[in-house]
Design a protein around this motif. Structure first.
Motif, PDB file in Angstrom:
ATOM      1  N   GLY B  73       0.809  -1.212   0.000  1.00 34.46           N
ATOM      2  CA  GLY B  73       0.000   0.000   0.000  1.00 34.46           C
ATOM      3  C   GLY B  73       0.846   1.266   0.000  1.00 34.46           C
ATOM      4  O   GLY B  73       0.365   2.349  -0.318  1.00 34.46           O
ATOM      5  N   VAL B  77       2.437   2.625  -6.278  1.00 28.86           N
ATOM      6  CA  VAL B  77       2.299   2.065  -7.617  1.00 28.86           C
ATOM      7  C   VAL B  77       0.818   1.896  -7.924  1.00 28.86           C
ATOM      8  O   VAL B  77       0.033   1.593  -7.049  1.00 28.86           O
ATOM      9  CB  VAL B  77       2.997   0.692  -7.775  1.00 28.86           C
ATOM     10  N   PHE B  79      -1.872  -0.323  -9.944  1.00 29.64           N
ATOM     11  CA  PHE B  79      -1.866  -1.696 -10.424  1.00 29.64           C
ATOM     12  C   PHE B  79      -3.198  -1.978 -11.098  1.00 29.64           C
ATOM     13  O   PHE B  79      -4.248  -1.821 -10.498  1.00 29.64           O
ATOM     14  CB  PHE B  79      -1.658  -2.648  -9.243  1.00 29.64           C
ATOM     15  N   PHE B  87     -14.389  -2.703  -7.694  1.00 34.07           N
ATOM     16  CA  PHE B  87     -15.262  -2.944  -6.548  1.00 34.07           C
ATOM     17  C   PHE B  87     -16.703  -2.923  -7.036  1.00 34.07           C
ATOM     18  O   PHE B  87     -17.300  -1.863  -7.225  1.00 34.07           O
ATOM     19  CB  PHE B  87     -15.042  -1.886  -5.473  1.00 34.07           C
ATOM     20  N   TYR B  98     -11.876   5.773  -4.218  1.00 30.09           N
ATOM     21  CA  TYR B  98     -11.520   4.856  -3.128  1.00 30.09           C
ATOM     22  C   TYR B  98     -10.160   5.160  -2.485  1.00 30.09           C
ATOM     23  O   TYR B  98     -10.063   5.348  -1.283  1.00 30.09           O
ATOM     24  CB  TYR B  98     -11.541   3.411  -3.639  1.00 30.09           C
ATOM     25  N   GLY B  99      -9.130   5.232  -3.321  1.00 29.87           N
ATOM     26  CA  GLY B  99      -7.781   5.430  -2.788  1.00 29.87           C
ATOM     27  C   GLY B  99      -7.651   6.725  -2.002  1.00 29.87           C
ATOM     28  O   GLY B  99      -7.066   6.758  -0.921  1.00 29.87           O
ATOM     29  N   ARG B 101     -10.052   8.367  -0.577  1.00 27.85           N
ATOM     30  CA  ARG B 101     -10.866   8.271   0.630  1.00 27.85           C
ATOM     31  C   ARG B 101     -10.091   7.523   1.727  1.00 27.85           C
ATOM     32  O   ARG B 101     -10.095   7.923   2.885  1.00 27.85           O
ATOM     33  CB  ARG B 101     -12.169   7.532   0.305  1.00 27.85           C
ATOM     34  N   MET B 102      -9.409   6.459   1.318  1.00 27.79           N
ATOM     35  CA  MET B 102      -8.630   5.686   2.293  1.00 27.79           C
ATOM     36  C   MET B 102      -7.502   6.522   2.866  1.00 27.79           C
ATOM     37  O   MET B 102      -7.073   6.351   3.983  1.00 27.79           O
ATOM     38  CB  MET B 102      -8.048   4.420   1.635  1.00 27.79           C
ATOM     39  N   ARG B 146      -8.901   4.582 -11.361  1.00 25.26           N
ATOM     40  CA  ARG B 146      -8.835   4.350  -9.922  1.00 25.26           C
ATOM     41  C   ARG B 146      -7.386   4.374  -9.440  1.00 25.26           C
ATOM     42  O   ARG B 146      -7.091   4.838  -8.343  1.00 25.26           O
ATOM     43  CB  ARG B 146      -9.472   2.988  -9.625  1.00 25.26           C
ATOM     44  N   SER B 147      -6.480   3.868 -10.294  1.00 25.61           N
ATOM     45  CA  SER B 147      -5.064   3.917  -9.930  1.00 25.61           C
ATOM     46  C   SER B 147      -4.460   5.275 -10.255  1.00 25.61           C
ATOM     47  O   SER B 147      -3.679   5.816  -9.483  1.00 25.61           O
ATOM     48  CB  SER B 147      -4.294   2.831 -10.688  1.00 25.61           C
ATOM     49  N   MET B 150      -4.458   8.385  -7.937  1.00 24.34           N
ATOM     50  CA  MET B 150      -3.486   8.450  -6.844  1.00 24.34           C
ATOM     51  C   MET B 150      -2.166   9.037  -7.339  1.00 24.34           C
ATOM     52  O   MET B 150      -1.216   9.153  -6.572  1.00 24.34           O
ATOM     53  CB  MET B 150      -3.221   7.050  -6.288  1.00 24.34           C
TER      54      MET B 150
END
Lengths: 320, 361
Positions: B73, B77, B79, B87, B98-99, B101-102, B146-147, B150
């Motif tokens: 995590g 990177v 992926f 999801f 998602y990322g 938010r985390m 989604r990747s 980030m």
């Protein structure tokens, strides 16, 4: 004309919205379908609806097996809904219902959390996993009456539970578990949790195995920690199965009887008298069956509401 | 942005060695394809870069930062999984967010970034759709988005096109290449499909049985395969390889192919490096750089089988040890003997024992 042919005609009718070559309309096909399933429907109706209607009928009368007339003649003992008005005023009924609710509110969450924790543990590899897996499922296979005797022995004042507590604390513990109103309820709940956590574990493990591993990996790569992964991926994916597991246990636990009755007989006094125990006593000791029918019907309504809510949730889960 | 250095990387699963001493430098902003048949160690390599698996030994550096002990995590990177791993219980918007938010970013900030990435990937109209009923190309874009949101320095893609049908794959290849130009990240792309590697990658790392066979640009790998494996693996069909011995003739150095006779003289530069070789060699040439004719100088071989695949015809000549393929437009008859003459510039020689290429001096 066989069923497949009818289905085909039906499909054709649906797609055309009009008569097909064979001349079978949608409505005709539906009528034929109804006629063909009628015997089965009558059977199902008889099995499920008849006892219910009989119960409803008796619940409106003062009938009992000692009345000297057959149940079908119970209308002669019609009592103007007295059973239901009695029920509303029956303190023993309401406290039994409350007790049942307390047992449920303690046992089901405990079983759920323990089951979930154990299931999560069993997702990892550890030595002796297969052995522990079998051991985990054992309580579920014990006959409830036997489990009742087991815990009856365990919770005797000179029994193993007190011995264990004595050796742990260093003081001689001689708690009379099953004679103390509060502790008897605790003992009964411990027995239920012992016996039914495995079912929760089994269902939830099946749910956990079904959570796609790559989505968890993807969440990890996006920076989610273990707790975040659990709350944002695992739990939502298991929503449906959790609802099913809880519904099964809520309904089952509401009917808690055999283990409990053998351990305490509902006592001391009425300290562990749950709905099932109460109904059993009224049926076998007081023999007022009309009243019993009224209680049972009231409970059925409560449980049906639970079941319908759970099923609605499940349908939503499927859509999601 | 970041370069990736793999140094003496080894991965063993129990007794099985998935990767044998890999050394590779992937440059900053480069699109590197890891190409090889299944079980060659390409996915293992990728998983180690991502931190999904720990190397048995060796080092992985991002720039000059050692990645040992950095959890997956925390490596920054992106992926993209083979099946995208979207999801499915969330909407497209929730997937993209998602990322962030985390990571606990402010709501407004997340909102802004999600809109930006959705705009870029043409996902804006789909933001509130549930992610479980999207078509494959949209799923792919969501997975990339989604990747990408980030802003990872490194993007890893694990066979993202293997679930897509052939016609659509061509569209997706273009789209992916386009996206890489937009993001300008270091990209590592795992595939067993040489077409994907050839069309998209800046450089290709060809792998087999846990060993890195060759690293080079698509054309380098195609034109100058480092060994027999690469020669056979790259190209459709792969390179023709015939066993023979170097022999000095009046016209120059040729390869004596035994029953098939001798080849045309080798180009002087190649001949020079082969003159003192002595041992058996493999005479290699590309099917698509081979001339077939009824008469003339060359290797006489019978037509064994004709494969017609629309745009071109692949002619199979000879059998077993001496089988050769040629790409040919005209019609040939089965059983007919024809002359096979490889274009001089396309001839490559490999050591028969070691399989490594013998380069012109």
């Amino acid at each position: 004309m066989n069923a497949t042919a009818i289905m085909k005609h039906r499909d054709a009718a649906v797609s055309d919205g009009e008569n097909t070559a064979a001349g079978v309309t949608d409505a005709e096909a539906a009528r034929l379908g109804f006629r063909l399933t009628l015997p089965a429907q009558i059977l199902v109706l008889f099995i499920s609806a008849f006892p219910l209607l009989m119960q409803l009928y008796i619940s409106l009368t003062d009938w009992s097996p000692l009345s000297g007339i057959g149940w079908w003649s119970a209308w002669e003992l019609w009592n103007n809904f007295a059973n239901y008005t009695d029920l509303a005023a029956d303190g023993r009924f309401w406290s039994a219902l409350g007790r049942t609710a307390i047992v449920m509110l303690v046992c089901v969450p405990a079983e759920f959390l323990l089951g979930l924790a154990l299931a999560t543990l069993f997702m990892d590899e550890f030595p002796g996993k297969r052995f522990f897996y079998s051991v985990m499922l054992m309580p579920m296979m014990v006959v409830p009456a036997v489990a009742g005797y087991m815990f009856f022995m365990l919770f005797q004042s000179g029994g193993p539970v007190n011995d264990l507590l004595s050796s742990l604390t260093g003081f001689p513990v001689t708690v009379a578990w099953l004679s103390d109103p509060t502790l008897a309820l605790v003992a009964v709940m411990i027995a239920d949790i012992w016996q039914w956590t495995p079912l929760m574990f089994l269902i939830l493990l099946a749910g956990l195995v079904g959570v796609p591993e790559d989505q968890i990996k993807a969440a990890t790569l996006l920076g989610a920690n273990a707790w975040q992964r659990f709350t944002t991926i695992v739990l939502p994916k298991m929503k449906t199965i959790i609802v099913i597991a809880l519904a099964i246990r809520v309904i089952e636990n509401f009917k808690i009887f055999d283990t409990l009755y053998i351990m305490t007989g509902g006592g001391p006094g009425v300290a562990t008298e749950t709905i099932s125990v109460y109904i059993y006593k009224v049926t076998t000791q007081d023999l007022i069956w009309g009243y019993v029918a009224a209680i049972a019907l009231a409970i059925l309504v409560v449980l049906s509401v639970v079941a319908v809510l759970a099923m609605k949730r499940m349908a939503q889960g499927r859509e999601a | 942005m970041s370069s990736i250095h793999l140094q003496n990387l080894v991965k063993k699963f129990g007794e099985f060695t998935a990767l044998k001493t890999m050394d590779l430098v992937i440059e900053d902003g480069e699109f590197m394809a890891l190409l090889g048949p299944s079980g060659c160690g390409k996915s293992t390599t990728m998983n180690m870069i991502a931190g999904i698996e720990e190397p048995t030994s060796g080092r992985i550096l991002f720039g000059d930062r050692d990645m040992a002990g950095v959890p997956m995590g925390g490596r920054g990177v992106g992926f993209v999984f083979q099946n995208y791993a979207i999801f499915t219980h969330m909407t497209v918007r929730q997937n993209l967010a998602y990322g962030l938010r985390m990571r606990g970013l402010a709501k407004s900030e997340i909102e802004r970034k999600v809109s930006a990435i959705a705009e870029l990937l043409q996902l804006s109209p789909l933001l509130d759709r549930k992610a479980d009923r999207l078509s494959v190309n949209i799923l792919q874009r969501v997975a990339i988005g989604r990747s990408a949101i980030m802003e990872p320095a490194i993007f890893l893609l694990d066979e993202p096109l293997s679930n897509v049908d052939a016609a659509f794959r061509a569209v997706m290849r273009t789209e992916l290449k386009h996206l890489q130009r937009q993001f300008r990240q270091t990209m590592v792309y795992v595939t067993h499909d040489q077409l994907e590697a050839m069309t998209m990658a800046d450089r290709i790392a060809v792998m087999d049985h846990g060993v890195l066979q060759q690293v080079g640009t698509p054309l380098e790998v195609y034109n100058h395969p480092a060994n027999v494996f690469v020669a056979r693996f790259i190209g459709a069909p792969g390179m023709n390889l015939l066993k023979g011995r170097p022999a000095e003739r009046d016209r120059g150095l040729v390869i004596d192919l035994g029953r098939l006779g001798a080849t045309q003289p080798l180009p002087p530069a190649l001949a020079a490096s082969l003159r003192n070789h002595g041992r058996e060699v493999l005479y290699g040439f590309r099917p698509e750089q081979t001339l077939l004719s009824a008469e003339g100088r060359g290797l006489r071989m019978p037509v064994d089988f004709v494969e017609r695949i629309g745009a071109r015809t692949i002619v199979h000549l000879g059998r077993d040890e001496t089988a050769v393929k040629a790409v040919f437009e005209n019609d040939v008859k089965l059983g007919e003997a024809v002359t096979v003459s490889p274009a001089e510039a396309s001839v490559r020689i490999f050591d028969a024992a070691t399989g490594t290429a013998i380069r012109a001096e």
